[in-house]
Design a protein around this motif. Structure first.
Motif, PDB file in Angstrom:
ATOM      1  N   GLY A   1       0.762  -1.114   0.021  1.00 14.72           N
ATOM      2  CA  GLY A   1       0.065   0.066  -0.029  1.00 14.72           C
ATOM      3  C   GLY A   1       0.796   1.278   0.148  1.00 14.72           C
ATOM      4  O   GLY A   1       2.235   1.374   0.020  1.00 14.72           O
ATOM      5  N   SER A   2       0.218   2.300   0.041  1.00 13.12           N
ATOM      6  CA  SER A   2       0.853   3.690  -0.059  1.00 13.12           C
ATOM      7  C   SER A   2       1.765   3.877   0.973  1.00 13.12           C
ATOM      8  O   SER A   2       2.908   4.497   0.891  1.00 13.12           O
ATOM      9  N   THR A   3       1.291   3.622   2.220  1.00 13.13           N
ATOM     10  CA  THR A   3       1.956   3.970   3.458  1.00 13.13           C
ATOM     11  C   THR A   3       3.115   2.966   3.537  1.00 13.13           C
ATOM     12  O   THR A   3       4.299   3.514   3.891  1.00 13.13           O
ATOM     13  N   ALA A   4       2.914   1.811   3.195  1.00  7.53           N
ATOM     14  CA  ALA A   4       3.982   0.781   3.385  1.00  7.53           C
ATOM     15  C   ALA A   4       4.919   0.879   2.190  1.00  7.53           C
ATOM     16  O   ALA A   4       6.145   0.801   2.433  1.00  7.53           O
TER      17      ALA A   4
ATOM     18  N   PRO B   1       8.123  -9.566   1.628  1.00  7.80           N
ATOM     19  CA  PRO B   1       7.225  -8.919   0.908  1.00  7.80           C
ATOM     20  C   PRO B   1       5.761  -9.372   0.998  1.00  7.80           C
ATOM     21  O   PRO B   1       5.712 -10.587   1.017  1.00  7.80           O
ATOM     22  N   THR B   2       4.726  -8.740   1.134  1.00  8.95           N
ATOM     23  CA  THR B   2       3.343  -9.208   1.122  1.00  8.95           C
ATOM     24  C   THR B   2       2.579  -9.114  -0.207  1.00  8.95           C
ATOM     25  O   THR B   2       1.553  -9.376  -0.200  1.00  8.95           O
ATOM     26  N   SER B   3       3.412  -8.604  -1.198  1.00  9.80           N
ATOM     27  CA  SER B   3       2.770  -8.585  -2.500  1.00  9.80           C
ATOM     28  C   SER B   3       3.785  -8.521  -3.450  1.00  9.80           C
ATOM     29  O   SER B   3       5.340  -8.273  -3.177  1.00  9.80           O
ATOM     30  N   THR B   4       3.585  -8.672  -4.803  1.00  8.33           N
ATOM     31  CA  THR B   4       4.587  -8.693  -5.799  1.00  8.33           C
ATOM     32  C   THR B   4       5.138  -7.211  -6.113  1.00  8.33           C
ATOM     33  O   THR B   4       6.339  -6.998  -6.471  1.00  8.33           O
TER      34      THR B   4
ATOM     35  N   ALA C   1      -2.800  -0.031   7.146  1.00  8.90           N
ATOM     36  CA  ALA C   1      -4.035  -0.456   7.276  1.00  8.90           C
ATOM     37  C   ALA C   1      -5.325   0.351   6.811  1.00  8.90           C
ATOM     38  O   ALA C   1      -5.025   1.810   6.779  1.00  8.90           O
ATOM     39  N   ASP C   2      -6.402   0.019   6.442  1.00 10.32           N
ATOM     40  CA  ASP C   2      -7.359   1.037   5.949  1.00 10.32           C
ATOM     41  C   ASP C   2      -8.330   1.502   7.013  1.00 10.32           C
ATOM     42  O   ASP C   2      -9.000   2.437   7.004  1.00 10.32           O
ATOM     43  N   GLU C   3      -8.474   0.814   8.197  1.00 11.03           N
ATOM     44  CA  GLU C   3      -9.112   1.249   9.451  1.00 11.03           C
ATOM     45  C   GLU C   3      -8.458   0.558  10.325  1.00 11.03           C
ATOM     46  O   GLU C   3      -7.780  -0.702  10.508  1.00 11.03           O
ATOM     47  N   PHE C   4      -8.477   1.344  11.656  1.00  8.48           N
ATOM     48  CA  PHE C   4      -8.035   0.571  12.951  1.00  8.48           C
ATOM     49  C   PHE C   4      -8.877   1.361  13.974  1.00  8.48           C
ATOM     50  O   PHE C   4      -9.158   2.402  14.124  1.00  8.48           O
ATOM     51  N   ASP C   5      -9.072   0.459  15.232  1.00  6.01           N
ATOM     52  CA  ASP C   5      -9.935   0.910  16.134  1.00  6.01           C
ATOM     53  C   ASP C   5      -9.061   0.904  17.347  1.00  6.01           C
ATOM     54  O   ASP C   5      -8.000   0.881  17.646  1.00  6.01           O
ATOM     55  N   GLY C   6      -9.524   1.137  18.786  1.00  3.98           N
ATOM     56  CA  GLY C   6      -9.047   1.634  20.003  1.00  3.98           C
ATOM     57  C   GLY C   6      -8.382   0.368  20.319  1.00  3.98           C
ATOM     58  O   GLY C   6      -7.487   0.481  21.335  1.00  3.98           O
ATOM     59  N   GLU C   7      -8.666  -0.905  19.892  1.00  2.16           N
ATOM     60  CA  GLU C   7      -7.968  -2.128  20.554  1.00  2.16           C
ATOM     61  C   GLU C   7      -7.179  -2.661  19.391  1.00  2.16           C
ATOM     62  O   GLU C   7      -6.920  -3.985  19.667  1.00  2.16           O
ATOM     63  N   PHE C   8      -6.991  -1.832  18.439  1.00  2.00           N
ATOM     64  CA  PHE C   8      -5.971  -2.154  17.344  1.00  2.00           C
ATOM     65  C   PHE C   8      -6.374  -3.220  16.475  1.00  2.00           C
ATOM     66  O   PHE C   8      -5.580  -4.078  15.897  1.00  2.00           O
ATOM     67  N   ASN C   9      -7.605  -3.347  16.437  1.00 10.69           N
ATOM     68  CA  ASN C   9      -8.194  -4.147  15.271  1.00 10.69           C
ATOM     69  C   ASN C   9      -8.502  -3.589  14.100  1.00 10.69           C
ATOM     70  O   ASN C   9      -8.453  -2.252  14.028  1.00 10.69           O
TER      71      ASN C   9
ATOM     72  N   GLY D   1      -5.548  -2.870  -0.654  1.00 13.04           N
ATOM     73  CA  GLY D   1      -4.575  -3.128  -2.042  1.00 13.04           C
ATOM     74  C   GLY D   1      -4.817  -4.544  -2.355  1.00 13.04           C
ATOM     75  O   GLY D   1      -3.925  -4.938  -3.287  1.00 13.04           O
ATOM     76  N   ALA D   2      -5.843  -5.389  -2.070  1.00  6.52           N
ATOM     77  CA  ALA D   2      -5.769  -6.794  -2.421  1.00  6.52           C
ATOM     78  C   ALA D   2      -4.722  -7.778  -2.129  1.00  6.52           C
ATOM     79  O   ALA D   2      -4.744  -8.852  -2.662  1.00  6.52           O
ATOM     80  N   ALA D   3      -4.348  -7.404  -1.085  1.00 10.03           N
ATOM     81  CA  ALA D   3      -3.075  -8.152  -0.585  1.00 10.03           C
ATOM     82  C   ALA D   3      -3.450  -8.753   0.989  1.00 10.03           C
ATOM     83  O   ALA D   3      -2.244  -9.255   1.572  1.00 10.03           O
ATOM     84  N   LEU D   4      -4.335  -8.937   1.337  1.00  6.47           N
ATOM     85  CA  LEU D   4      -4.941  -9.479   2.608  1.00  6.47           C
ATOM     86  C   LEU D   4      -4.285 -10.565   2.975  1.00  6.47           C
ATOM     87  O   LEU D   4      -4.047 -10.970   4.141  1.00  6.47           O
ATOM     88  N   LEU D   5      -4.379 -11.633   1.918  1.00  4.57           N
ATOM     89  CA  LEU D   5      -4.028 -12.862   2.237  1.00  4.57           C
ATOM     90  C   LEU D   5      -2.579 -13.302   2.752  1.00  4.57           C
ATOM     91  O   LEU D   5      -2.126 -13.569   3.829  1.00  4.57           O
ATOM     92  N   GLN D   6      -1.657 -12.574   2.015  1.00  2.00           N
ATOM     93  CA  GLN D   6      -0.269 -12.763   2.058  1.00  2.00           C
ATOM     94  C   GLN D   6       0.019 -11.698   3.530  1.00  2.00           C
ATOM     95  O   GLN D   6       1.010 -12.206   4.148  1.00  2.00           O
TER      96      GLN D   6
END
Length: 261
Positions: free
Chosen positions: A34-37, A59-62, A91-99, A105-110
């Motif tokens: 992703g852009s931040t990574a 890496p988590t993607s090509t 991350a696209d979202e995070f909450d107060g418990e770090f969920n 970016g379609a790389a969630l599995l890796q």
């Protein structure tokens, strides 16, 4: 450099720089997507070239693998690494418990495999990614192409029993064709608006035939580094319950000074 960035890019940049400071010589590091990574990978490349930092990146993607190699970072597979000292990802979202919700970016599995194979996971994000309750960002679910429409129907039926505000499910497209992940799968985006019980939803989604993995990262993230458009950056530690606030100097690319604990 920092003064030439937009506020959103500055926020991503300072978070990435702060995270790069956590990487020590000899570490095996999971590199997110992703852009931040991407800012992180570039900063680590600067350290490799300028400081002689020696690390092995998984890496988590090509796309991340290509960028890491261009930056002079040694790239190895997760199987070669065996286990990682640290994974840093956005991350696209995070909450107060770090969920988290990830997968924009379609790389969630890796990303999930690499993150769970690490001693710790650090998320880097701009302040806009913080939410009180997950769900405003569509939840990505990776599914196999075979029978994906049936899988979507099963997901929609399951959502009727979940604590969510929306139940719309769409196939992610890449122009005229479905988006294809690095593993050759499709992405279904779940437009839920609000997720009342993220843990339950994650478990239910992964029980549906055809689902490979979902973008809910529960009890995986240990630290969140939040960047702001004015150059401030916060390192929040879930286990320690601490928040460190730093500032990136306008005069240098990596000059931090602790302001508060």
């Amino acid at each position: 450099m920092i003064k030439d960035l937009s506020p959103i890019d500055k926020a991503k940049y300072v978070a990435a720089c702060r995270a790069a400071d956590l990487v020590q010589d000899g570490m095996r590091v999971g590199l997110g997507t992703g852009s931040t990574a991407a800012w992180l990978v570039r900063r680590l490349g600067e350290r490799v070239r300028g400081e002689g930092l020696t690390i092995k990146g998984v890496p988590t993607s090509t796309a991340t693998a290509q960028l890491a190699r261009e930056e002079g970072i040694e790239v190895i597979s997760l199987d070669q690494a065996g286990w990682l000292d640290l994974t840093i990802d956005g991350a696209d979202e995070f909450d107060g418990e770090f969920n988290l919700i990830k997968g924009g970016g379609a790389a969630l599995l890796q990303e999930k495999i690499v993150a769970t194979a690490s001693d710790q996971m650090v998320v880097i994000a701009d302040a806009g990614k913080e939410v009180e309750t997950l769900g405003a960002f569509p939840l990505p679910v990776e599914v196999i192409p075979f029978g994906w429409q049936t899988t979507r129907t099963l997901i929609e039926e399951a959502l009727d029993t979940m604590d969510v505000l929306g139940t719309s499910v769409t196939l992610r497209m890449n122009g005229e064709a479905p988006k294809v992940t690095d593993e050759g799968n499709h992405i279904l985006d779940l437009h839920l608006k609000r997720i009342g019980n993220a843990r339950q939803l994650a478990l239910v989604m992964n029980q549906i035939p055809g689902v490979v993995e979902n973008g809910l990262f529960i009890d995986i993230c240990d630290k969140v580094i939040v960047g702001y458009g004015d150059g401030r950056v916060e390192l929040r530690d879930l286990n320690e319950g601490t928040v460190l606030t730093d500032m990136l100097s306008e005069g240098g690319d990596n000059l931090f000074s602790d302001l508060t604990d």
